[in-house]
Write a protein that holds these residues in place. Structure first.
Motif, PDB file in Angstrom:
ATOM      1  N   GLN A 117      -9.122   1.221  11.486  1.00 35.97           N
ATOM      2  CA  GLN A 117      -8.243   1.780  10.453  1.00 35.97           C
ATOM      3  C   GLN A 117      -7.691   0.644   9.610  1.00 35.97           C
ATOM      4  OE1 GLN A 117      -4.966   4.007  12.006  1.00 35.97           O
ATOM      5  NE2 GLN A 117      -4.125   4.483  10.010  1.00 35.97           N
ATOM      6  N   VAL A 118      -7.914   0.742   8.312  1.00 34.77           N
ATOM      7  CA  VAL A 118      -7.450  -0.290   7.403  1.00 34.77           C
ATOM      8  C   VAL A 118      -5.973  -0.104   7.122  1.00 34.77           C
ATOM      9  CG1 VAL A 118      -7.681  -1.254   5.099  1.00 34.77           C
ATOM     10  CG2 VAL A 118      -9.720  -0.485   6.330  1.00 34.77           C
ATOM     11  N   GLN A 119      -5.253  -1.192   7.207  1.00 31.83           N
ATOM     12  CA  GLN A 119      -3.835  -1.182   6.852  1.00 31.83           C
ATOM     13  C   GLN A 119      -3.546  -2.314   5.895  1.00 31.83           C
ATOM     14  OE1 GLN A 119      -1.580  -1.151  10.592  1.00 31.83           O
ATOM     15  NE2 GLN A 119      -0.919   0.907  10.033  1.00 31.83           N
ATOM     16  N   LEU A 120      -2.787  -2.023   4.873  1.00 32.74           N
ATOM     17  CA  LEU A 120      -2.319  -3.019   3.913  1.00 32.74           C
ATOM     18  C   LEU A 120      -0.805  -2.966   3.916  1.00 32.74           C
ATOM     19  CD1 LEU A 120      -4.805  -2.167   1.029  1.00 32.74           C
ATOM     20  CD2 LEU A 120      -4.913  -4.162   2.526  1.00 32.74           C
ATOM     21  N   VAL A 121      -0.176  -4.103   4.152  1.00 32.05           N
ATOM     22  CA  VAL A 121       1.282  -4.158   4.224  1.00 32.05           C
ATOM     23  C   VAL A 121       1.786  -5.149   3.189  1.00 32.05           C
ATOM     24  CG1 VAL A 121       3.282  -4.609   5.665  1.00 32.05           C
ATOM     25  CG2 VAL A 121       1.235  -3.578   6.678  1.00 32.05           C
ATOM     26  N   GLU A 122       2.443  -4.616   2.167  1.00 28.34           N
ATOM     27  CA  GLU A 122       3.007  -5.444   1.115  1.00 28.34           C
ATOM     28  C   GLU A 122       4.462  -5.768   1.433  1.00 28.34           C
ATOM     29  OE1 GLU A 122       0.092  -2.468  -0.807  1.00 28.34           O
ATOM     30  OE2 GLU A 122       1.785  -2.349   0.572  1.00 28.34           O
ATOM     31  N   SER A 123       4.873  -6.964   1.039  1.00 29.20           N
ATOM     32  CA  SER A 123       6.256  -7.380   1.265  1.00 29.20           C
ATOM     33  C   SER A 123       6.644  -8.413   0.220  1.00 29.20           C
ATOM     34  CB  SER A 123       6.426  -7.957   2.674  1.00 29.20           C
ATOM     35  OG  SER A 123       5.611  -9.109   2.842  1.00 29.20           O
ATOM     36  N   ALA A 141      -6.859  -7.442  -5.252  1.00 29.42           N
ATOM     37  CA  ALA A 141      -6.068  -7.332  -6.471  1.00 29.42           C
ATOM     38  C   ALA A 141      -4.691  -6.766  -6.181  1.00 29.42           C
ATOM     39  CB  ALA A 141      -6.781  -6.439  -7.485  1.00 29.42           C
ATOM     40  N   TRP A 142      -3.812  -6.986  -7.135  1.00 26.71           N
ATOM     41  CA  TRP A 142      -2.505  -6.353  -7.157  1.00 26.71           C
ATOM     42  C   TRP A 142      -2.491  -5.332  -8.289  1.00 26.71           C
ATOM     43  CZ3 TRP A 142       1.333  -6.950  -3.630  1.00 26.71           C
ATOM     44  CH2 TRP A 142       1.240  -8.031  -2.754  1.00 26.71           C
ATOM     45  N   PHE A 143      -1.918  -4.181  -7.974  1.00 25.05           N
ATOM     46  CA  PHE A 143      -1.674  -3.134  -8.949  1.00 25.05           C
ATOM     47  C   PHE A 143      -0.179  -2.828  -8.929  1.00 25.05           C
ATOM     48  CE2 PHE A 143      -6.081  -1.860  -9.727  1.00 25.05           C
ATOM     49  CZ  PHE A 143      -6.725  -2.373  -8.618  1.00 25.05           C
ATOM     50  N   ARG A 144       0.311  -2.166  -9.943  1.00 23.40           N
ATOM     51  CA  ARG A 144       1.715  -1.769  -9.953  1.00 23.40           C
ATOM     52  C   ARG A 144       1.867  -0.420 -10.639  1.00 23.40           C
ATOM     53  NH1 ARG A 144       4.167  -6.301 -14.188  1.00 23.40           N
ATOM     54  NH2 ARG A 144       3.185  -5.460 -16.091  1.00 23.40           N
ATOM     55  N   TYR A 156       1.393  -2.898  -5.344  1.00 23.92           N
ATOM     56  CA  TYR A 156       0.459  -2.586  -4.273  1.00 23.92           C
ATOM     57  C   TYR A 156      -0.723  -3.554  -4.316  1.00 23.92           C
ATOM     58  CZ  TYR A 156       2.710   2.037  -4.641  1.00 23.92           C
ATOM     59  OH  TYR A 156       3.613   3.076  -4.702  1.00 23.92           O
ATOM     60  N   CYS A 157      -1.326  -3.805  -3.173  1.00 20.57           N
ATOM     61  CA  CYS A 157      -2.569  -4.568  -3.156  1.00 20.57           C
ATOM     62  C   CYS A 157      -3.697  -3.654  -2.693  1.00 20.57           C
ATOM     63  CB  CYS A 157      -2.479  -5.793  -2.265  1.00 20.57           C
ATOM     64  SG  CYS A 157      -2.368  -5.432  -0.508  1.00 20.57           S
ATOM     65  N   ASN A 158      -4.897  -4.031  -3.040  1.00 24.83           N
ATOM     66  CA  ASN A 158      -6.083  -3.278  -2.637  1.00 24.83           C
ATOM     67  C   ASN A 158      -7.291  -4.133  -2.962  1.00 24.83           C
ATOM     68  OD1 ASN A 158      -7.907  -1.239  -1.939  1.00 24.83           O
ATOM     69  ND2 ASN A 158      -6.628   0.357  -2.870  1.00 24.83           N
ATOM     70  N   ALA A 159      -8.422  -3.775  -2.396  1.00 18.09           N
ATOM     71  CA  ALA A 159      -9.667  -4.344  -2.883  1.00 18.09           C
ATOM     72  C   ALA A 159      -9.847  -3.836  -4.312  1.00 18.09           C
ATOM     73  CB  ALA A 159     -10.829  -3.919  -2.002  1.00 18.09           C
ATOM     74  N   TRP A 189      -4.066   2.660   0.785  1.00 15.77           N
ATOM     75  CA  TRP A 189      -2.931   2.060   0.109  1.00 15.77           C
ATOM     76  C   TRP A 189      -1.817   1.816   1.114  1.00 15.77           C
ATOM     77  CZ3 TRP A 189      -3.394   0.398  -4.754  1.00 15.77           C
ATOM     78  CH2 TRP A 189      -4.404   0.964  -5.556  1.00 15.77           C
ATOM     79  N   GLY A 190      -1.128   0.716   0.925  1.00 12.15           N
ATOM     80  CA  GLY A 190       0.065   0.462   1.726  1.00 12.15           C
ATOM     81  C   GLY A 190       1.248   1.184   1.112  1.00 12.15           C
TER      82      GLY A 190
END
Length: 123
Positions: A1-7, A35-38, A95-98, A113-114
């Motif tokens: 399970q993919v997890q992305l944790v932004e801080s 990449a970063w998205f917002r 947010y970050c993502n591929a 998405w985190g």
């Protein structure tokens, strides 16, 4: 399970700086463009910056060029976004993502998405 944790988000005055981090787990992203998205209040999600797997030749949306720097540590499966000279219009959840690019447009590369990290810039 993919997890992305932004801080790393927070409240900062215009002209200030923040450094965001995105820690990935569940798969390695060392060979992926990250990449970063917002998403600002009332607006669609937008691309901010991307880093190819090598870290070379990063890409930035015009509004952040010269102010933001994306970097990555593949050994830690982590991507960073150094944000300097922040402006009120940078206020958003980040947010970050591929990421993948078609033509001149960047799109999220994964369906995961985190929770994002809130950046608020006061004037």
């Amino acid at each position: 399970q993919v997890q992305l944790v932004e801080s790393g988000g927070g409240l900062v005055q215009a002209g200030g700086s923040l450094r965001l981090s995105c820690a990935a787990s569940g798969r390695t992203f060392s060979s992926s463009t990250m990449a970063w998205f917002r998403r600002a209040p009332g607006k669609d999600r937008e691309f901010v910056a991307a880093s190819p797997w090598s870290g070379d030749m990063p890409y930035y949306t015009d509004s952040v060029k010269g102010r933001f720097t994306i970097s990555r540590d593949n050994a830690k499966n982590t991507v960073y976004l150094q944000m300097n000279s922040l402006k009120p219009e940078d206020t958003a959840v980040y947010y970050c993502n591929a990421a993948v690019r078609y033509g001149s447009t960047w799109y999220p590369g994964g369906d995961y998405w985190g929770q994002g990290t809130q950046v608020t810039v006061s004037s």
